[in-house]
Every structure is written in C-alpha cells, then in structure tokens.
Write a protein that holds these residues in place. Structure first.
Motif: not given
Length: 284
Positions: A9, A36-38, A40-41, A43-44
C-alpha cells in the motif's frame, strides 16, 4: 505462480501491484500490508490482502505461505538496527514458509565509502542474501524523480535548486518506471534467481545546473543553482524529520557517488526509461 508483495500500500508498492495485476492477474497476487484497512482498493480488485508486520515473524510466515516469488520492499525507518531486524525476520519467515525466491528492492547508495545514513543496510542485504541459500535478485533504485514535483513550487519561490552536491551529477528514476522494472523481474525467471544485481536509472544523469534548465523549460520559471552547505540543508529540512538523513545522502552525491547511469532498465523491460523532461512535463 503466486507473487507476494510487501509494502503493497506504499507509494512504490501500490504501483508494483497494479503492474502485476495487468501482467498476471489479481488471482496470482498477495498484498502483504501492515494496516489492512488501507488496502480496501486492492481487496476490491480481487487481490488477496494479508497482514504482515516486519517485527512479528508469525505474521510474516502466515503471509508468505504458498508464495513462489516474494517482492520485498523495505520499510522507511532510518533505524539501522530495525531495518536489519526486519530483513532477518523476513528471511526467517521465508525459510519457515518454504519460500526461496526473493526480489529485494534496494537503493544505489551502497558503496563502502558512502556517508548516507542507510548505506550500511543497503550494502549488508546483498551480502546476506548471497550467504542465505535463497534464489534472489537485487534491484537498486537511483534517486526518485517523483519528489521533485511537489518540490517545484518551493524551488520556483527560491529561484534555485539548493542541493549541496556542487558540480557532481546525480541520476534519477521515476517510481512508475521502478515499479515496472520490479514487476518484470518478478515474472521473468531468466532475470532473477541467480543473484543478479541491477541499478535502474534514466538514460542520463544531471548536474544541478542542467536539471534547473530542464525545470525552466517545463515551468517557464527561473530555477538556477545556488547550493547551501550540507549542514544548512539538514537544518532547512529538520522540521520534516529527516533533515540529517537527507543531508548525509547529498554528501554522497557531492562525492560523485550518485552519477551512475546504466542500461539495466531497458534490459529488464525492453524499452528506455522515461526522460526527466518528459516525466516533469507529465506530472507537473
């Protein structure tokens, strides 16, 4: 093939991942990230995202399992001990996870006489890999061109570049080009696994007067060259938290240690790197 990218990230890591998505598809990628919250893109986009804490071997072992090639992008800390600990933890985790291929993303400030704060780390890792039994390649970046873009308004206001390097030249590479080269190394087995050492640079290095001339052609504003001393440079940027470290880096530049130019980028990718003028015009 399964590729795991650490620091996925970050500025460079995120571009590496996007290159690899185009080359091998999201299903072949795993993004090892601290937060991990950073991610999201990613994961999508279908990239598997796993937690990886360089100081926690257990998280690294879990993140590296079933990995064929690990792309290791170091953290940005200026603590020598922490950087080495992070790398040693990575080697330990690789062995526990039965991973034996790594691409180490390095920096060309690794000469024995280089005064840069992190020079010893960059000199240490290739030697450590050589004795590790791992299959590896090391790609050294030259100076990133990218920070010049947000720096331009300040340079325009000052009217001058102030890097304390005298008449010595320095070479650069954009993060876009660096990431493309890293992704190519990851997927091209003929370019890695045998201890290859690469240094990626643009096709020429620049004395500061010449760099200023290019900036003038891009911005239409006068940017000359009036170097400050290394001590003054560190004081000017002390508030940003890395003034001393940057000053030590440019002391290496003043010694002529950053003027190297190679054709390694073209060897890896098959085409020339973007020129400084083209990069500045595209990004400014």
């Amino acid at each position: 093939m399964q590729y795991t990218i650490t620091g996925a990230t970050g500025h460079l890591g995120s571009i590496v991942v996007q290159n690899l998505i185009k080359m091998v598809g999201a299903d072949s990628l795993r993004a090892a990230v601290h937060t991990q919250k950073k991610a999201t893109k990613l994961t999508n986009q279908g990239v598997e995202v796993v937690k990886a804490d360089y100081l926690n071997v257990e998280t690294l072992v879990a993140a590296f399992k079933n990995t064929d090639v690990l792309v290791y992008i170091p953290s940005k800390t200026y603590s020598m001990l922490q950087r080495i600990t992070e790398f040693e933890n990575t080697l330990s985790a690789m062995k526990q996870a039965h991973v034996n291929r790594i691409i180490f993303v390095s920096f060309y400030a690794d000469q024995e006489n280089n005064p840069f704060t992190m020079s010893a780390y960059y000199g240490y890792v290739p030697r450590r890999l050589a004795s590790s039994g791992m299959k590896y390649a090391v790609m050294k970046n030259s100076l990133y061109a990218d920070p010049l873009i947000p720096y331009l308004p300040e340079l325009i206001e000052r009217g001058n570049l102030i890097y304390p390097v005298g008449d010595q030249a320095m070479s650069f590479i954009s993060q876009d080009d660096s990431a493309e080269a890293i992704a190519n190394l990851a997927i091209k087995s003929e370019l890695r696994d045998k201890g290859q050492l690469y240094t990626v640079t643009q096709s020429e290095s620049y004395q500061m007067v010449r760099l200023g001339e290019i900036m003038i052609s891009v911005t239409g504003k006068h940017i000359g060259y009036a170097p400050v001393t290394s001590k003054e440079f560190g004081q000017i940027y002390a508030a940003e938290g890395d003034g001393d470290e940057l000053a030590s880096m440019y002391r290496a530049g003043a010694m002529g240690l950053f003027d190297v130019v190679t054709a390694d980028f073209k060897q890896i990718t098959g085409h020339d790197p973007e020129s400084m003028e083209s990069f500045l015009k595209r990004k400014y």
